[in-house]
Design a protein around this motif. Structure first.
Motif, PDB file in Angstrom:
ATOM      1  N   LEU A 288      15.447   9.871  10.588  1.00 23.60           N
ATOM      2  CA  LEU A 288      14.290   9.611  10.017  1.00 23.60           C
ATOM      3  C   LEU A 288      14.038  10.939   9.244  1.00 23.60           C
ATOM      4  O   LEU A 288      13.708  10.930   8.247  1.00 23.60           O
ATOM      5  CB  LEU A 288      13.409   9.029  10.786  1.00 23.60           C
ATOM      6  CG  LEU A 288      13.296   7.528  11.122  1.00 23.60           C
ATOM      7  CD1 LEU A 288      12.209   7.341  12.151  1.00 23.60           C
ATOM      8  CD2 LEU A 288      13.127   6.664   9.867  1.00 23.60           C
ATOM      9  N   ALA A 289      13.797  11.820  10.054  1.00 28.06           N
ATOM     10  CA  ALA A 289      13.593  13.070   9.460  1.00 28.06           C
ATOM     11  C   ALA A 289      14.553  13.686   8.469  1.00 28.06           C
ATOM     12  O   ALA A 289      14.059  14.168   7.146  1.00 28.06           O
ATOM     13  CB  ALA A 289      13.546  14.344  10.722  1.00 28.06           C
ATOM     14  N   LYS A 290      15.704  13.532   8.698  1.00 34.48           N
ATOM     15  CA  LYS A 290      16.647  14.175   7.679  1.00 34.48           C
ATOM     16  C   LYS A 290      16.848  13.347   6.254  1.00 34.48           C
ATOM     17  O   LYS A 290      16.633  13.995   5.305  1.00 34.48           O
ATOM     18  CB  LYS A 290      18.178  13.708   8.174  1.00 34.48           C
ATOM     19  CG  LYS A 290      19.229  14.493   7.383  1.00 34.48           C
ATOM     20  CD  LYS A 290      20.685  14.384   8.193  1.00 34.48           C
ATOM     21  CE  LYS A 290      21.827  14.875   7.292  1.00 34.48           C
ATOM     22  NZ  LYS A 290      23.022  14.584   8.058  1.00 34.48           N
ATOM     23  N   ILE A 291      16.775  12.026   6.474  1.00 35.48           N
ATOM     24  CA  ILE A 291      16.765  11.104   5.182  1.00 35.48           C
ATOM     25  C   ILE A 291      15.390  11.333   4.550  1.00 35.48           C
ATOM     26  O   ILE A 291      15.108  11.149   3.473  1.00 35.48           O
ATOM     27  CB  ILE A 291      17.099   9.565   5.433  1.00 35.48           C
ATOM     28  CG1 ILE A 291      18.293   9.578   6.196  1.00 35.48           C
ATOM     29  CG2 ILE A 291      16.993   8.752   4.194  1.00 35.48           C
ATOM     30  CD1 ILE A 291      19.536  10.344   5.241  1.00 35.48           C
ATOM     31  N   GLY A 292      14.294  11.292   5.270  1.00 33.02           N
ATOM     32  CA  GLY A 292      12.928  11.245   5.043  1.00 33.02           C
ATOM     33  C   GLY A 292      12.580  12.479   4.140  1.00 33.02           C
ATOM     34  O   GLY A 292      11.750  12.487   3.039  1.00 33.02           O
ATOM     35  N   LEU A 293      13.027  13.707   4.592  1.00 35.78           N
ATOM     36  CA  LEU A 293      13.025  15.031   3.781  1.00 35.78           C
ATOM     37  C   LEU A 293      13.540  14.861   2.502  1.00 35.78           C
ATOM     38  O   LEU A 293      13.130  15.261   1.477  1.00 35.78           O
ATOM     39  CB  LEU A 293      13.637  16.184   4.489  1.00 35.78           C
ATOM     40  CG  LEU A 293      12.570  16.393   5.836  1.00 35.78           C
ATOM     41  CD1 LEU A 293      13.406  17.390   6.788  1.00 35.78           C
ATOM     42  CD2 LEU A 293      11.439  17.354   5.378  1.00 35.78           C
ATOM     43  N   ALA A 294      14.952  14.140   2.461  1.00 35.16           N
ATOM     44  CA  ALA A 294      15.510  14.108   1.092  1.00 35.16           C
ATOM     45  C   ALA A 294      14.714  13.197   0.149  1.00 35.16           C
ATOM     46  O   ALA A 294      14.536  13.348  -1.229  1.00 35.16           O
ATOM     47  CB  ALA A 294      17.013  13.675   1.342  1.00 35.16           C
ATOM     48  N   LEU A 295      14.260  12.014   0.963  1.00 36.75           N
ATOM     49  CA  LEU A 295      13.375  10.899  -0.018  1.00 36.75           C
ATOM     50  C   LEU A 295      12.034  11.618  -0.521  1.00 36.75           C
ATOM     51  O   LEU A 295      12.028  11.326  -1.642  1.00 36.75           O
ATOM     52  CB  LEU A 295      13.431   9.678   0.628  1.00 36.75           C
ATOM     53  CG  LEU A 295      14.490   9.007   1.082  1.00 36.75           C
ATOM     54  CD1 LEU A 295      14.091   7.660   1.917  1.00 36.75           C
ATOM     55  CD2 LEU A 295      15.271   8.603  -0.268  1.00 36.75           C
ATOM     56  N   HIS A 296      11.454  12.349   0.392  1.00 39.61           N
ATOM     57  CA  HIS A 296      10.278  13.118   0.020  1.00 39.61           C
ATOM     58  C   HIS A 296      10.643  13.882  -1.223  1.00 39.61           C
ATOM     59  O   HIS A 296       9.758  14.132  -2.186  1.00 39.61           O
ATOM     60  CB  HIS A 296       9.679  13.786   1.058  1.00 39.61           C
ATOM     61  CG  HIS A 296       8.318  14.062   0.849  1.00 39.61           C
ATOM     62  ND1 HIS A 296       7.463  14.495   1.992  1.00 39.61           N
ATOM     63  CD2 HIS A 296       7.521  14.517  -0.138  1.00 39.61           C
ATOM     64  CE1 HIS A 296       6.333  14.705   1.668  1.00 39.61           C
ATOM     65  NE2 HIS A 296       6.294  14.822   0.310  1.00 39.61           N
ATOM     66  N   GLY A 297      11.602  14.834  -1.234  1.00 42.77           N
ATOM     67  CA  GLY A 297      12.007  15.791  -2.301  1.00 42.77           C
ATOM     68  C   GLY A 297      12.332  14.832  -3.565  1.00 42.77           C
ATOM     69  O   GLY A 297      11.848  15.429  -4.693  1.00 42.77           O
TER      70      GLY A 297
ATOM     71  N   ALA B 242      17.330  20.532   2.859  1.00 41.16           N
ATOM     72  CA  ALA B 242      18.297  20.210   3.668  1.00 41.16           C
ATOM     73  C   ALA B 242      18.598  21.287   4.773  1.00 41.16           C
ATOM     74  O   ALA B 242      19.139  21.121   5.819  1.00 41.16           O
ATOM     75  CB  ALA B 242      19.428  19.272   3.132  1.00 41.16           C
ATOM     76  N   GLY B 243      19.202  22.413   3.918  1.00 41.53           N
ATOM     77  CA  GLY B 243      19.479  23.470   4.653  1.00 41.53           C
ATOM     78  C   GLY B 243      18.596  24.242   5.454  1.00 41.53           C
ATOM     79  O   GLY B 243      19.071  24.853   6.360  1.00 41.53           O
ATOM     80  N   ALA B 244      17.284  24.077   5.184  1.00 45.46           N
ATOM     81  CA  ALA B 244      16.208  24.675   5.855  1.00 45.46           C
ATOM     82  C   ALA B 244      15.962  24.051   7.179  1.00 45.46           C
ATOM     83  O   ALA B 244      16.069  24.594   8.318  1.00 45.46           O
ATOM     84  CB  ALA B 244      14.923  24.559   5.255  1.00 45.46           C
TER      85      ALA B 244
END
Length: 406
Positions: A32-41, A55-57
Motif C-alpha cells: 500500500l505504501a509503495k503504490i500509494g506514494l507513487a499515486l500521491h506523487g 520511490a528511491g527515498a
C-alpha cells in the motif's frame, strides 16, 4: 527471552498460521505504501525525476535502517521493534494525507522507509530462529506470505483506495493497515526478558562489525551474493518487462501486466510448495534450480516469441523462488551462531540492495544496448553459482570456490 534460545520461543507449529498471517498483513502495508506514494506523487503532477526520487527515498530509508535494526533486536527483542516500527509508520501515514508538494513527500517517503526494517527484520529474525523446528517445505512461507501482501493485495487495494478517496482519504486507511497487525504481533512475536548473549549497543563500531561478518564468513558472503543476484534479476524482470514486451515485442499493457502477475504467482507458489524438493534432493535440486534459471534468462534475452516469453517468465519465477528458499535456509544456519537479529539485518540490507542494483542496471545500460539483452548479463553470474554447486563433480572445482569466496 533471547533470539538465540530456541526453547524460549513458543512452539512454531502452533503459531505458524498466525505468523504467516502477520507476515502477509505486514506485506500489505508495504505494498500500500509503495503504490500509494507513487499515486500521491502523480496526483501532485510530479515529474518523472520527482517520482523516481520519491520511490528511491523509501528504498534508501530501508537500507539505512536495516543494520541498526538488526543490532537493536538483539538487545530489545523483535516484539518491541515491530511495535515501534508499526506505530511510527501509522503516524507518518496520517501526516502524509495533507501533503501537497513533491519535496515533503520525498522526505516522508524516506521516513516511512526507515520504519520498514523494524518490522521486516523482526519477522525475519524470528522466522530464521524457528526454521529449526519447521518442516523443510515451510522454509519459504515467510517470504511467500510477505509477497502475497506486497504484490497481490497491496497494489490493487491502493489503486482502489486512491480512486475512491484520493490521497487525503487513503492515507488514514493505510495508517490503520500498519497499526492493526500490532494486535496480532502481541500474540505471535516473542518479547525479550533478557538481553541476547553478545548483543551490542548501537554504535558505528558495532555496525562496522556487523558488516565485517561478510568479510569474516565466506559462506555467509557467498549466500549474500546469491541473494543479491536473485533480488537483482527478479526486480529487473518486474520493473522492465513491461517496457520490453510493450515497446519491443508489441504486446498490450494488459498482456504485460498479466505476465508480471503469472511470474509473481510462480515465485510465490515455489516458495510455498516446492521447498521440500530442496531438502529431499539437495545435491541435485540446487544446481537444477540454477540451471533452470539460466535457461529462463537465456530465453528472455534472446526470443521474441510470445509463448517462449510466457514459459520463461514462469520458469524464472519458479527458479528464483526456490533459490530464495536456499538463501533463507542458509541465513538461518548462520544466525544460529552469529545472532539471528544481526543476520536478519544483513538480509534486509542485501535484498533491497540487489533490487536497487537491478533497477540501476536497466537505467544505466538499457538506453545503450537495449533492455532485453540485459537478461543475458545475469547468465554468467548465475553460471558461476551453478558451477560452484556442481564443484564436487568438476576437476576444476577449486577455481569456482575461489571466485565465490574471494
Amino acid at each position: 527471552m533471547t533470539l538465540t534460545e530456541a526453547e524460549a520461543i513458543p512452539p512454531p507449529v502452533l503459531a505458524l498460521g498466525h505468523f504467516v498471517l502477520l507476515s502477509s498483513l505486514s506485506g500489505i502495508g508495504i505494498g500500500l505504501a509503495k503504490i500509494g506514494l507513487a499515486l500521491h506523487g502523480l496526483s501532485l503532477n510530479a515529474s518523472a525525476l520527482e517520482l523516481g526520487l520519491i520511490a528511491g527515498a523509501q528504498t534508501m530509508g530501508l537500507l539505512l535502517a536495516s543494520l541498526p535494526c538488526g543490532l537493536l533486536i538483539e538487545r530489545f527483542g523483535p516484539l518491541r521493534l515491530y511495535l515501534i516500527g508499526s506505530l511510527l509508520a501509522a503516524l507518518l501515514c496520517q501526516a502524509l494525507a495533507g501533503l501537497q508538494q513533491a519535496l515533503p513527500l520525498m522526505l516522508m517517503s524516506l521516513l516511512l522507509g526507515l520504519c520498514m526494517p523494524c518490522r521486516l527484520v523482526a519477522l525475519n529474525a524470528v522466522f530464521m530462529q524457528q526454521l529449526a523446528f519447521l518442516k523443510p517445505s515451510q522454509t519459504g512461507w515467510l517470504r511467500g506470505a510477505q509477497l502475497i501482501g506486497i504484490l497481490l493485495i497491496g497494489p490493487p487495494l491502493a489503486a482502489s483506495l486512491f480512486a475512491a478517496f484520493g490521497a487525503a482519504g487513503s492515507w488514514p486507511v493505510i495508517g490503520l493497515v500498519f497499526a492493526c497487525p500490532m494486535l496480532l504481533a502481541w500474540k505471535v512475536l516473542p518479547g525479550q526478558s533478557a538481553q541476547s548473549p553478545g548483543a551490542e549497543a548501537l554504535s558505528l563500531a558495532a555496525l562496522q562489525r556487523q558488516l565485517g561478518l561478510l568479510r569474516q564468513e565466506p559462506e555467509l558472503r557467498a549466500n549474500g551474493l546469491l541473494d543479491f543476484c536473485v533480488q537483482a534479476s527478479a526486480q529487473f524482470f518486474s520493473f522492465f518487462i513491461v517496457a520490453i514486451t510493450v515497446q519491443d515485442l508489441g504486446w498490450s499493457a494488459h498482456q504485460a501486466a498479466c505476465l508480471i502477475t503469472v511470474h509473481g504467482l510462480a515465485f510465490i507458489l515455489a516458495l510455498f510448495f516446492l521447498g521440500r524438493l530442496l531438502a529431499d534432493f539437495p545435491q541435485i535440486s540446487r544446481p537444477a534450480c540454477l540451471l533452470l534459471n539460466l535457461v529462463a534468462l537465456l530465453i528472455l534475452g534472446l526470443t521474441d516469441n510470445a509463448a517462449l516469453v510466457w514459459l520463461s517468465a514462469v520458469l524464472l519465477g519458479i527458479s528464483l523462488g526456490l533459490l530464495q528458499v536456499v538463501t533463507l535456509s542458509r541465513y538461518a544456519e548462520h544466525g544460529r551462531h552469529l545472532g539471528h537479529g544481526r543476520i536478519a539485518g544483513l538480509a534486509v540490507l542485501i535484498g533491497p540492495s540487489g533490487s536497487l542494483a537491478g533497477c540501476l542496471l536497466g537505467a544505466a545500460l538499457g538506453g545503450v544496448i537495449g533492455l532485453q539483452p540485459l537478461f543475458l548479463f545475469f547468465v554468467p553470474v548465475f553460471a558461476v553459482f551453478a558451477l560452484h554447486g556442481l564443484r564436487p563433480m568438476l576437476p576444476t572445482r577449486f577455481v569456482f570456490r575461489r571466485v565465490l569466496d574471494e
